[in-house]
Design a protein around this motif. Sequence first.
Motif, PDB file in Angstrom:
ATOM      1  N   LEU A  27      68.350  67.614  39.088  1.00  0.00           N
ATOM      2  CA  LEU A  27      67.210  67.028  39.778  1.00  0.00           C
ATOM      3  C   LEU A  27      66.538  68.016  40.730  1.00  0.00           C
ATOM      4  O   LEU A  27      65.567  67.682  41.409  1.00  0.00           O
ATOM      5  N   GLY A  28      67.084  69.228  40.772  1.00  0.00           N
ATOM      6  CA  GLY A  28      66.496  70.257  41.622  1.00  0.00           C
ATOM      7  C   GLY A  28      67.045  70.290  43.036  1.00  0.00           C
ATOM      8  O   GLY A  28      66.428  70.864  43.943  1.00  0.00           O
ATOM      9  N   PHE A  29      68.230  69.696  43.250  1.00  0.00           N
ATOM     10  CA  PHE A  29      68.812  69.636  44.582  1.00  0.00           C
ATOM     11  C   PHE A  29      70.086  70.469  44.673  1.00  0.00           C
ATOM     12  O   PHE A  29      70.798  70.652  43.685  1.00  0.00           O
ATOM     13  N   GLU A  30      70.384  70.906  45.877  1.00  0.00           N
ATOM     14  CA  GLU A  30      71.675  71.534  46.147  1.00  0.00           C
ATOM     15  C   GLU A  30      72.696  70.450  46.459  1.00  0.00           C
ATOM     16  O   GLU A  30      72.356  69.395  46.977  1.00  0.00           O
ATOM     17  N   ARG A  31      73.942  70.724  46.136  1.00  0.00           N
ATOM     18  CA  ARG A  31      75.006  69.783  46.489  1.00  0.00           C
ATOM     19  C   ARG A  31      75.209  69.792  48.005  1.00  0.00           C
ATOM     20  O   ARG A  31      75.013  70.811  48.660  1.00  0.00           O
ATOM     21  N   CYS A  32      75.586  68.637  48.517  1.00  0.00           N
ATOM     22  CA  CYS A  32      75.854  68.550  49.949  1.00  0.00           C
ATOM     23  C   CYS A  32      77.281  68.064  50.168  1.00  0.00           C
ATOM     24  O   CYS A  32      78.018  67.792  49.213  1.00  0.00           O
ATOM     25  N   SER A  33      77.675  67.963  51.417  1.00  0.00           N
ATOM     26  CA  SER A  33      79.034  67.526  51.744  1.00  0.00           C
ATOM     27  C   SER A  33      79.019  66.083  52.226  1.00  0.00           C
ATOM     28  O   SER A  33      77.979  65.533  52.596  1.00  0.00           O
ATOM     29  N   GLU A  34      80.189  65.472  52.256  1.00  0.00           N
ATOM     30  CA  GLU A  34      80.313  64.101  52.737  1.00  0.00           C
ATOM     31  C   GLU A  34      79.851  63.988  54.182  1.00  0.00           C
ATOM     32  O   GLU A  34      79.197  63.011  54.572  1.00  0.00           O
ATOM     33  N   LEU A  35      80.135  65.007  54.969  1.00  0.00           N
ATOM     34  CA  LEU A  35      79.747  65.008  56.377  1.00  0.00           C
ATOM     35  C   LEU A  35      78.233  64.983  56.544  1.00  0.00           C
ATOM     36  O   LEU A  35      77.702  64.394  57.488  1.00  0.00           O
ATOM     37  N   ASP A  36      77.517  65.599  55.601  1.00  0.00           N
ATOM     38  CA  ASP A  36      76.052  65.643  55.670  1.00  0.00           C
ATOM     39  C   ASP A  36      75.422  64.257  55.647  1.00  0.00           C
ATOM     40  O   ASP A  36      74.296  64.068  56.126  1.00  0.00           O
ATOM     41  N   LEU A  37      76.131  63.289  55.064  1.00  0.00           N
ATOM     42  CA  LEU A  37      75.562  61.950  54.871  1.00  0.00           C
ATOM     43  C   LEU A  37      76.165  60.915  55.807  1.00  0.00           C
ATOM     44  O   LEU A  37      75.856  59.726  55.701  1.00  0.00           O
ATOM     45  N   ASP A  38      76.996  61.349  56.726  1.00  0.00           N
ATOM     46  CA  ASP A  38      77.687  60.408  57.613  1.00  0.00           C
ATOM     47  C   ASP A  38      76.699  59.666  58.500  1.00  0.00           C
ATOM     48  O   ASP A  38      75.743  60.256  59.030  1.00  0.00           O
ATOM     49  N   GLY A  39      76.933  58.356  58.658  1.00  0.00           N
ATOM     50  CA  GLY A  39      76.029  57.517  59.438  1.00  0.00           C
ATOM     51  C   GLY A  39      76.324  57.472  60.918  1.00  0.00           C
ATOM     52  O   GLY A  39      75.648  56.751  61.659  1.00  0.00           O
ATOM     53  N   GLY A  40      77.327  58.218  61.358  1.00  0.00           N
ATOM     54  CA  GLY A  40      77.650  58.238  62.782  1.00  0.00           C
ATOM     55  C   GLY A  40      78.668  57.179  63.163  1.00  0.00           C
ATOM     56  O   GLY A  40      79.227  56.479  62.324  1.00  0.00           O
ATOM     57  N   LYS A  41      78.884  57.050  64.452  1.00  0.00           N
ATOM     58  CA  LYS A  41      79.925  56.151  64.964  1.00  0.00           C
ATOM     59  C   LYS A  41      79.370  54.825  65.473  1.00  0.00           C
ATOM     60  O   LYS A  41      80.124  53.871  65.683  1.00  0.00           O
TER      61      LYS A  41
END
Length: 332
Positions: free
Chosen positions: A248-262
């Motif tokens: 899709l033209g994207f780089e892979r990211c990490s789980e931490l990149d998508l974290d919604g916070g506390k």
Amino acid sequence: MKQVLNRLFNHQQLSRAESKDILTRMSMGEYNESQIAAFISVYLMRSISIDEFLGFTDALLELCADVTPLAAYNPIDIVGTGGDNKNTFNISTLSCFTVAAAGYKVAKHGNYGATSVSGASTVMEQHGVKFTNDVSKLEKSLAETNIAYLHAPLFNNALKEVAPVRKALGVRTFFNMLGPVANPIRPKRSVLGVFNLKMARMYYYMYQQTDVDYAIVHGLDGYDEISLTGDFKVINRHSESIYSPELLGFERCSELDLDGGKTPEDASAIFDNVINNTATQAQKNAVIANSAIGIQTIAPGLSIQECVAQATEAIDSGKVKATFKRFLELNT
């Protein structure tokens, strides 16, 4: 309920009719919270059967409030089952606003988070949205901003009755599975994220018996949405495909990149960053990817690359920001 619980504790399954009857009675307040908790807990220890799933779905749809005028807009819903224990920010909700900003009708059906910091209703409430089941107000929002938000408990008493128990349990329950198919509009277009392939097969079986244009998405590393942390599967009426982020033209990211916070405030801040196009690239890409699948579900003649381009333009041009601003004007 005692008889039903004894059967379930003895590893028996309910018929479709029995399942429908129980959930109907639950919506009428016939069971106390302890009984509801015991009933729900059965399905934490074993999988729900197809007949049970269909019976619960039958009950929810029959109990839904009448919102017929909204169905005329033929909107799409983009929703995850939740319960993947990934605590992502509100990707599906943001995708709904992105698809709306791209010019398509959306009816987002959501609730408070039961297993994450911020569900769709949580982030809407953080922005001052006043939930309503007034069809005329919802229709005005849909007509003027391309999106209406339907807070699930206002449209189905069964979901209202079990809400305190779900919140107290704080774990994934079979109601995570039912919420996405209980949209009272009964949309003919749907993107549904699931956290495992077994659940994907169950929804596939259900959708194949309908005339809904659907896309079931599953991150192969356990996400109930397209996370871009790894490959993901998309199942629709015509095909079953595995995509990589790179396709899709994207780089892979990490789980931490998508974290919604506390806290809900953390998730709300990320939500605002995406709306204002000041989010990280990983956050923005996740929203674009899910939005693209939504657009392609509506317009299957478009390539996935064209859909990605439409979603990207909606954010970069400020259309998403303008859409959300007008949505708040009508809904707060």
